[in-house]
Design a protein around this motif. Structure first.
Motif, PDB file in Angstrom:
ATOM      1  N   LEU A   1       0.922  -1.162  -0.039  1.00  0.00           N
ATOM      2  CA  LEU A   1      -0.020   0.018  -0.069  1.00  0.00           C
ATOM      3  C   LEU A   1       1.125   1.034   0.046  1.00  0.00           C
ATOM      4  O   LEU A   1       2.035   1.307   0.778  1.00  0.00           O
ATOM      5  CB  LEU A   1      -0.794  -0.017   1.332  1.00  0.00           C
ATOM      6  N   ASP A   2       0.631   2.136  -1.031  1.00  0.00           N
ATOM      7  CA  ASP A   2       1.330   3.547  -1.057  1.00  0.00           C
ATOM      8  C   ASP A   2       0.602   4.530  -1.043  1.00  0.00           C
ATOM      9  O   ASP A   2      -0.104   5.014  -1.953  1.00  0.00           O
ATOM     10  CB  ASP A   2       2.419   3.195  -2.291  1.00  0.00           C
ATOM     11  N   GLN A   3       0.385   5.161   0.229  1.00  0.00           N
ATOM     12  CA  GLN A   3      -0.233   6.638   0.363  1.00  0.00           C
ATOM     13  C   GLN A   3      -1.633   6.521   0.020  1.00  0.00           C
ATOM     14  O   GLN A   3      -2.262   7.394  -0.699  1.00  0.00           O
ATOM     15  CB  GLN A   3       0.733   7.795  -0.391  1.00  0.00           C
ATOM     16  N   VAL A   4      -2.381   5.384   0.375  1.00  0.00           N
ATOM     17  CA  VAL A   4      -3.971   5.300   0.080  1.00  0.00           C
ATOM     18  C   VAL A   4      -4.614   6.109   0.918  1.00  0.00           C
ATOM     19  O   VAL A   4      -4.610   5.921   2.075  1.00  0.00           O
ATOM     20  CB  VAL A   4      -4.000   3.778  -0.102  1.00  0.00           C
ATOM     21  N   SER A   5      -5.544   6.684   0.379  1.00  0.00           N
ATOM     22  CA  SER A   5      -6.558   7.371   1.309  1.00  0.00           C
ATOM     23  C   SER A   5      -7.919   6.965   0.635  1.00  0.00           C
ATOM     24  O   SER A   5      -8.142   6.816  -0.643  1.00  0.00           O
ATOM     25  CB  SER A   5      -6.617   8.854   1.127  1.00  0.00           C
ATOM     26  N   MET A   6      -9.007   6.781   1.473  1.00  0.00           N
ATOM     27  CA  MET A   6     -10.397   6.622   0.977  1.00  0.00           C
ATOM     28  C   MET A   6     -11.373   7.100   1.956  1.00  0.00           C
ATOM     29  O   MET A   6     -10.902   7.270   3.267  1.00  0.00           O
ATOM     30  CB  MET A   6     -10.690   5.093   0.900  1.00  0.00           C
ATOM     31  N   HIS A   7     -12.527   7.436   1.718  1.00  0.00           N
ATOM     32  CA  HIS A   7     -13.562   7.623   2.475  1.00  0.00           C
ATOM     33  C   HIS A   7     -14.835   7.321   2.304  1.00  0.00           C
ATOM     34  O   HIS A   7     -15.404   7.169   1.274  1.00  0.00           O
ATOM     35  CB  HIS A   7     -13.708   9.365   2.069  1.00  0.00           C
ATOM     36  N   LEU A   8     -15.418   6.576   3.486  1.00  0.00           N
ATOM     37  CA  LEU A   8     -16.685   5.796   3.596  1.00  0.00           C
ATOM     38  C   LEU A   8     -17.509   6.698   4.268  1.00  0.00           C
ATOM     39  O   LEU A   8     -17.692   6.706   5.585  1.00  0.00           O
ATOM     40  CB  LEU A   8     -16.432   4.598   4.277  1.00  0.00           C
ATOM     41  N   LYS A   9     -18.385   7.506   3.351  1.00  0.00           N
ATOM     42  CA  LYS A   9     -19.576   8.235   4.045  1.00  0.00           C
ATOM     43  C   LYS A   9     -20.433   7.495   4.738  1.00  0.00           C
ATOM     44  O   LYS A   9     -20.790   6.222   4.451  1.00  0.00           O
ATOM     45  CB  LYS A   9     -20.041   9.003   3.101  1.00  0.00           C
ATOM     46  N   PRO A  10     -21.067   7.763   5.799  1.00  0.00           N
ATOM     47  CA  PRO A  10     -22.020   7.273   6.596  1.00  0.00           C
ATOM     48  C   PRO A  10     -23.259   6.682   5.655  1.00  0.00           C
ATOM     49  O   PRO A  10     -23.647   7.569   4.918  1.00  0.00           O
ATOM     50  CB  PRO A  10     -22.438   8.166   7.722  1.00  0.00           C
ATOM     51  N   GLY A  11     -23.794   5.752   5.785  1.00  0.00           N
ATOM     52  CA  GLY A  11     -24.921   5.148   5.143  1.00  0.00           C
ATOM     53  C   GLY A  11     -24.653   4.867   3.518  1.00  0.00           C
ATOM     54  O   GLY A  11     -25.785   5.283   2.970  1.00  0.00           O
ATOM     55  N   THR A  12     -23.608   4.404   3.170  1.00  0.00           N
ATOM     56  CA  THR A  12     -23.192   4.378   1.722  1.00  0.00           C
ATOM     57  C   THR A  12     -22.700   2.907   1.645  1.00  0.00           C
ATOM     58  O   THR A  12     -22.399   2.453   2.383  1.00  0.00           O
ATOM     59  CB  THR A  12     -22.472   5.469   1.238  1.00  0.00           C
ATOM     60  N   PHE A  13     -23.032   2.682   0.537  1.00  0.00           N
ATOM     61  CA  PHE A  13     -22.333   1.292   0.008  1.00  0.00           C
ATOM     62  C   PHE A  13     -21.290   1.807  -1.039  1.00  0.00           C
ATOM     63  O   PHE A  13     -21.339   2.133  -2.177  1.00  0.00           O
ATOM     64  CB  PHE A  13     -23.483   0.790  -0.959  1.00  0.00           C
ATOM     65  N   HIS A  14     -20.050   1.183  -0.536  1.00  0.00           N
ATOM     66  CA  HIS A  14     -18.805   1.735  -1.266  1.00  0.00           C
ATOM     67  C   HIS A  14     -18.441   0.520  -1.787  1.00  0.00           C
ATOM     68  O   HIS A  14     -17.975  -0.504  -1.049  1.00  0.00           O
ATOM     69  CB  HIS A  14     -18.171   2.281  -0.299  1.00  0.00           C
ATOM     70  N   ALA A  15     -17.635   0.587  -2.924  1.00  0.00           N
ATOM     71  CA  ALA A  15     -16.947  -0.748  -3.354  1.00  0.00           C
ATOM     72  C   ALA A  15     -15.591  -0.121  -3.608  1.00  0.00           C
ATOM     73  O   ALA A  15     -15.173   0.791  -3.911  1.00  0.00           O
ATOM     74  CB  ALA A  15     -17.453  -0.917  -4.963  1.00  0.00           C
TER      75      ALA A  15
ATOM     76  N   SER B   1     -25.191  -2.106  -9.781  1.00  0.00           N
ATOM     77  CA  SER B   1     -26.546  -2.515  -9.294  1.00  0.00           C
ATOM     78  C   SER B   1     -26.525  -2.032  -7.765  1.00  0.00           C
ATOM     79  O   SER B   1     -27.757  -1.716  -7.292  1.00  0.00           O
ATOM     80  CB  SER B   1     -26.946  -3.841  -9.508  1.00  0.00           C
ATOM     81  N   PHE B   2     -25.593  -2.168  -7.078  1.00  0.00           N
ATOM     82  CA  PHE B   2     -25.835  -1.831  -5.465  1.00  0.00           C
ATOM     83  C   PHE B   2     -25.087  -0.768  -4.919  1.00  0.00           C
ATOM     84  O   PHE B   2     -25.211  -0.443  -3.817  1.00  0.00           O
ATOM     85  CB  PHE B   2     -25.425  -3.227  -4.698  1.00  0.00           C
ATOM     86  N   CYS B   3     -23.812  -0.462  -5.701  1.00  0.00           N
ATOM     87  CA  CYS B   3     -23.137   0.556  -4.922  1.00  0.00           C
ATOM     88  C   CYS B   3     -23.261   2.111  -5.221  1.00  0.00           C
ATOM     89  O   CYS B   3     -23.747   2.282  -6.123  1.00  0.00           O
ATOM     90  CB  CYS B   3     -21.431   0.218  -5.232  1.00  0.00           C
ATOM     91  N   ASP B   4     -23.031   2.694  -4.286  1.00  0.00           N
ATOM     92  CA  ASP B   4     -23.272   4.330  -4.321  1.00  0.00           C
ATOM     93  C   ASP B   4     -21.795   5.035  -5.027  1.00  0.00           C
ATOM     94  O   ASP B   4     -21.736   5.795  -5.873  1.00  0.00           O
ATOM     95  CB  ASP B   4     -23.454   5.140  -3.357  1.00  0.00           C
ATOM     96  N   GLU B   5     -20.583   4.609  -4.208  1.00  0.00           N
ATOM     97  CA  GLU B   5     -19.241   5.114  -4.601  1.00  0.00           C
ATOM     98  C   GLU B   5     -18.155   3.997  -4.859  1.00  0.00           C
ATOM     99  O   GLU B   5     -18.341   2.827  -4.334  1.00  0.00           O
ATOM    100  CB  GLU B   5     -18.827   6.128  -3.500  1.00  0.00           C
ATOM    101  N   ILE B   6     -17.267   4.331  -5.545  1.00  0.00           N
ATOM    102  CA  ILE B   6     -16.076   3.304  -5.550  1.00  0.00           C
ATOM    103  C   ILE B   6     -14.732   4.218  -5.512  1.00  0.00           C
ATOM    104  O   ILE B   6     -14.473   5.573  -5.513  1.00  0.00           O
ATOM    105  CB  ILE B   6     -15.921   2.739  -6.982  1.00  0.00           C
ATOM    106  N   THR B   7     -13.858   3.321  -4.971  1.00  0.00           N
ATOM    107  CA  THR B   7     -12.459   3.569  -4.802  1.00  0.00           C
ATOM    108  C   THR B   7     -11.562   2.637  -5.475  1.00  0.00           C
ATOM    109  O   THR B   7     -11.746   1.501  -5.260  1.00  0.00           O
ATOM    110  CB  THR B   7     -11.959   3.852  -3.227  1.00  0.00           C
ATOM    111  N   VAL B   8     -10.578   3.190  -6.215  1.00  0.00           N
ATOM    112  CA  VAL B   8     -10.187   2.209  -7.136  1.00  0.00           C
ATOM    113  C   VAL B   8      -8.422   2.113  -6.672  1.00  0.00           C
ATOM    114  O   VAL B   8      -7.808   3.009  -6.367  1.00  0.00           O
ATOM    115  CB  VAL B   8     -10.138   2.355  -8.568  1.00  0.00           C
ATOM    116  N   LEU B   9      -7.734   1.138  -6.450  1.00  0.00           N
ATOM    117  CA  LEU B   9      -6.353   0.830  -6.321  1.00  0.00           C
ATOM    118  C   LEU B   9      -5.985   0.055  -7.203  1.00  0.00           C
ATOM    119  O   LEU B   9      -6.290  -0.841  -8.082  1.00  0.00           O
ATOM    120  CB  LEU B   9      -6.228  -0.279  -4.941  1.00  0.00           C
ATOM    121  N   ARG B  10      -4.700   0.649  -7.710  1.00  0.00           N
ATOM    122  CA  ARG B  10      -3.834  -0.088  -8.785  1.00  0.00           C
ATOM    123  C   ARG B  10      -2.484  -0.340  -8.341  1.00  0.00           C
ATOM    124  O   ARG B  10      -1.828   0.604  -7.748  1.00  0.00           O
ATOM    125  CB  ARG B  10      -3.877   0.767  -9.924  1.00  0.00           C
TER     126      ARG B  10
END
Lengths: 515, 371
Positions: free
Chosen positions: A33-47, A218-227
């Motif tokens: 993992l290299d300097q990864v940030s992500m944000h899971l907002k309350p009450g969301t479906f995050h992929a 079909s189900f998610c609100d937001e995504i965060t992508v890692l590579r």
């Protein structure tokens, strides 16, 4: 679908907000993992999206306190929190469902739920517990019978129980690591749909690791992508196309390499399976009388949810399990998977989990490469004495042809990375010029994109040379890409058969579920 | 240049492992010396003097060293009874039983052919010992392969059966009426006894032991049979995928293992006692398990370890006479060594010093990149 069951008595308190800031985790020389940030907002479906090895699992394991990150913080409701163990994570309302099941098979659902509590009492008042459990089940998004032992649950129910366990523990942020890999498409939709309702009702936040774009859209609100361990993008699902998402994942628009298949003249039946039966490890019938024919120059794919007898079928064909009935013909002759028969008919196997099924971990790469050939010239003199020099020479050749990364041919194969163990087995099983029948089971499980492409290319090349290939896989996309004919296995039998050009998705899904 | 560097690092991994498998058993031996020293001090003997006596009695003079070698030869053979099946992943501890049965077979052959030329008698005794011991442990292998019976337990229990069989025979059908206070079989003719190496008191059993260990080493490391056995021992599932005949391998290895111990029984009868009696089950079988463990199932290392342990056994009398320690002290010493060595097995791979090189390799290895 029913409307969300809102309990009028309890005020809906929003789940906590979860933020990861500049997280770095290094294993030896590998930066996972290299300097990864992500944000899971309350009450969301995050992929959380990414290829194998992108660092998704490392990230969630850092959040759960399984790993301690080298740098970076976890913020819960804007406060930096030290999470040193899953217990700490639970304290902040975070729980995780793993890819594998964590329930005790011999105990009942109720016992497993009580067992999972972090505050299990020393003495259990079962009457009281049952009252509470029944009340809990009445409110739960899905139902599982409390009195059944886990061993009697189907895979889908077990997965539901894993999720229920977290809800029972009053988890507000639920992390799911590829939860649908053991489910049929219908079951997956049901489970995710019900979770979606809980999220919409504001009772839960969900962070899901997934490979399946269909589920994300079909189900998610937001995504965060890692590579490759780095942050590669984020976004709101409704603003993104599948092409956008896959571009974030792969780094560029990349179409899966098209495999070119050539038609093989005069196909003949290489492998014929007649009314084959076999038991599972627990003595229950796993393969319940199957008939199968694989011709030269053809790839026959077998799909199915794991645990429906595919493993036992492959094990019988590979010589690891004794059939309880029926027979196998190779080239029209009865076949018992002895070494002489394997050599005479040139039968090779790519079993799943190569380190467990096809290698001796503490023996060297060279010795493992010689497993098929050590007892005949030039590697053996008179069938008795090993010619170590010949073994080493062949190994050196295969190591460079198949690009196996190993410090030396003498290195124990167990010290190699998973992809290179896979290449070692591939080199051994596919390097014979006269190969006639190949049996492959989940050959690409857990490998990265490049390795998968490479193995697919090798399998199709073998097919084009006239090899008969039986490919058993849990990855439907892989089967659709490679197979000429597709069978679906369910409860030990074939429930569906079709040429690849005429497959019908809905029917496949239903057959996998046993309908 | 690339390939040169790679090869050298490969070798250093190799050496790190070899070093580890030498250093750990040596350290374990030293630690058990410490423990046994504490015991000696506790019963009122000076541990250093005790060790001095052991050394003198075992290796101090040519005479005592010959004594040591005489005791080492059956140990080399019985060690193989554990070491060979271990390569197939089997833990067999029926060495004592196989030795006893081999001895019974040998005496029966020797008595039946008493008047034949001595070479014929000796050869027949050796073959009888090999076959009886082989069948004995072969039965353990068959139970294991065909019926799934735990080979450790069954081989242990078969020791008691073998000893009971011996007692029955020397008290009944085979009993020499002249042997009153120590029931024994009739003796074989003196001319049929195994001779000694010229100029020594060491009997030919030592040659048997050395040759058997060398053959066992070659068999395991340099033949297709050994390769197949190591594969099946390392990963049964992989062996089946390769179509190796696991059942035949199990039977063959168990037969060979048992025949080595059986040959030890023949040596004891034909070179030491001249007859069969309870001296046959003097513990060489059990000590052989210890030898195999310390040698890490390597037949060549078993030669060295058997010699060391033979020395300890040879010093039993001295401890009693000089230090007033009970006869069983030597067994206690053996037991301590065994426990400590078993414990040291759990330490492999725990010490950085032995894997320094391999760690370096890991960082040299580029992370998995698409090729």
């Amino acid at each position: 679908m029913t409307t969300a069951v809102a309990n009028p008595k309890t005020e809906v308190i929003r789940p906590p907000e979860l933020e990861v800031v500049n997280m770095t985790k290094q294993f030896g020389s590998l930066i996972a993992l290299d300097q990864v940030s992500m944000h899971l907002k309350p009450g969301t479906f995050h992929a959380l999206l990414g290829e194998n090895g992108a660092g998704k699992s490392t990230l969630v394991k850092c959040i759960m306190g399984f790993y301690s990150p080298d740098h970076g913080d976890v913020l819960i409701d804007n406060h930096a929190r030290e999470i040193a163990s899953p217990r700490d994570a639970h304290h902040y309302g975070i729980g995780m469902v793993y890819q594998h099941f964590t329930s005790v098979p011999a105990m009942t659902v109720a016992e497993n739920l009580v067992l999972s509590r972090f505050d299990s009492p020393k003495l259990i008042n079962w009457k009281e517990e049952y009252e509470q459990l029944n009340a809990f089940m009445a409110d739960a998004p899905f139902k599982v019978p409390l009195d059944l032992p886990i061993a009697q649950l189907a895979a889908g129910q077990k997965q539901k129980l894993e999720i229920l366990k977290q809800i029972y523990l009053k988890v507000r942020i639920l992390i799911l690591d590829e939860p649908t890999s053991v489910l049929t498409p219908q079951e997956a939709d049901e489970v995710l749909g019900l979770l979606r309702e809980s999220v919409t009702a504001g009772r839960l936040s969900v962070l899901i690791i997934s490979h399946k774009f269909r589920e994300v859209t079909s189900f998610c609100d937001e995504i965060t992508v890692l590579r490759k361990g780095k942050f590669a993008g984020r976004g709101v699902v409704k603003d993104l196309s599948i092409a956008d998402m896959s571009e974030m994942m792969m780094g560029e628009r990349r179409e899966p390499q098209q495999v070119t298949k050539t038609l093989h003249p005069n196909p003949k039946a290489m492998l014929e399976v007649q009314e084959l039966r076999a038991h599972k490890d627990n003595g229950v019938e796993g393969v319940a009388g199957v008939n199968l024919r694989v011709h030269s120059g053809e790839i026959v794919g077998i799909a199915g949810i794991s645990g429906n007898g595919q493993r036992e079928l492959v094990e019988v064909l590979a010589g690891q399990r004794i059939a309880t009935g029926g027979q196998i013909l190779v080239n029209g002759e009865p076949y018992k998977a002895t070494r002489a028969e394997m050599y005479r008919h040139q039968v090779f196997t790519l079993p799943e989990e190569p380190l467990r099924n096809a290698c001796v971990a503490h023996m060297s790469v060279a010795e493992n490469l010689a497993l098929r050939t050590f007892d005949r010239p030039p590697q053996a003199k008179g069938g008795i004495f090993l010619i170590l020099k010949a073994i080493r020479e062949m190994a050196t050749g295969l190591i460079s042809t198949f690009k196996i990364k190993t410090p030396s041919p003498e290195t124990p194969v167990g010290n190699l990375s998973g992809g290179n163990v896979q290449r070692t087995v591939l080199a051994r099983e596919l390097s014979s010029e006269h190969i006639q029948l190949l049996i492959a089971a989940n050959p690409c499980f857990g490998l990265d994109f490049a390795a998968v492409e490479y193995i697919h290319g090798q399998i199709v090349a073998a097919r084009n040379r006239g090899v008969a290939v039986l490919l058993v896989s849990e990855d439907l996309d892989e089967l659709l890409k490679l197979a000429d004919r597709l069978l679906v296995m369910s409860e030990g039998r074939f429930a569906y058969e079709s040429a690849i050009a005429e497959v019908d998705f809905a029917t496949i899904g239903r057959s996998m579920a046993g309908h | 240049m690339e390939s040169v560097r790679r090869r050298s690092s490969g070798w250093s991994i190799h050496w790190g492992k070899t070093l580890e498998s030498i250093c750990l058993p040596v350290a374990a031996l030293l630690f058990s010396l410490l423990l046994f020293g504490i015991f000696c001090a506790a019963v009122g003997s000076n541990p250093f003097e005790v060790y001095g006596s052991i050394y003198k009695a075992a290796f101090g003079s040519w005479r005592s060293f010959q004594n040591t070698l005489i005791r080492a030869s059956p140990l080399m053979l019985t060690a193989l009874c554990t070491a060979l099946p271990a390569r197939l992943g089997l833990v067999i501890i029926g060495n004592e039983g196989a030795l006893v049965v081999g001895g019974i077979g040998a005496i029966a052959a020797g008595l039946a052919l008493n008047s034949a030329p001595s070479l014929v008698v000796q050869l027949s005794m050796a073959i009888a010992g090999l076959v009886c011991g082989g069948l004995w442990i072969g039965a353990v292998g068959a139970l294991r392969h065909y019926r799934g019976v735990n080979e450790t337990i069954s081989s242990l229990l078969m020791n008691y059966i073998a000893i009971a069989l011996l007692n029955h025979l020397v008290n009944g059908p085979m009993k020499d009426p002249a042997s009153l206070n120590k029931p024994s079989s009739y003796p074989i003719l003196d001319t049929n006894m195994l001779g000694v190496l010229p100029g020594t008191r060491i009997h030919y059993g030592l040659i048997y032991g050395l040759v058997a260990c060398v053959i066992a080493y070659i068999l395991i490391q340099r033949t297709t049979f050994g390769f197949a056995a190591r594969t099946a021992g390392g990963n049964l599932r992989a062996a089946r995928v390769a179509g190796l005949p696991v059942g035949k391998l199990t039977m063959a290895i168990c037969f060979l293992a048992g025949s080595c111990a059986g040959l030890a029984g023949m040596v004891e009868v034909a070179a030491v006692h001249g007859r069969a009696n309870e001296s046959l089950n003097a513990g060489y079988g059990y000590s052989g398990i210890l030898v195999a463990f310390i040698a890490r199932y390597n037949p060549l290392a078993a030669i060295v370890v058997a010699t060391l342990l033979g020395g300890i056994l040879a010093s039993g009398g001295i401890l009693q006479r000089v230090h007033n320690l009970p006869d069983a002290t030597v067994l206690l010493f053996q037991g301590v060594v065994f426990l400590v060595v078993m414990y040291s097995e759990s330490l492999y791979g725990r010490f950085e010093i032995f894997k320094e090189q391999s760690a370096k390799i890991k960082t040299e290895r580029p992370p998995a990149v698409p090729v």
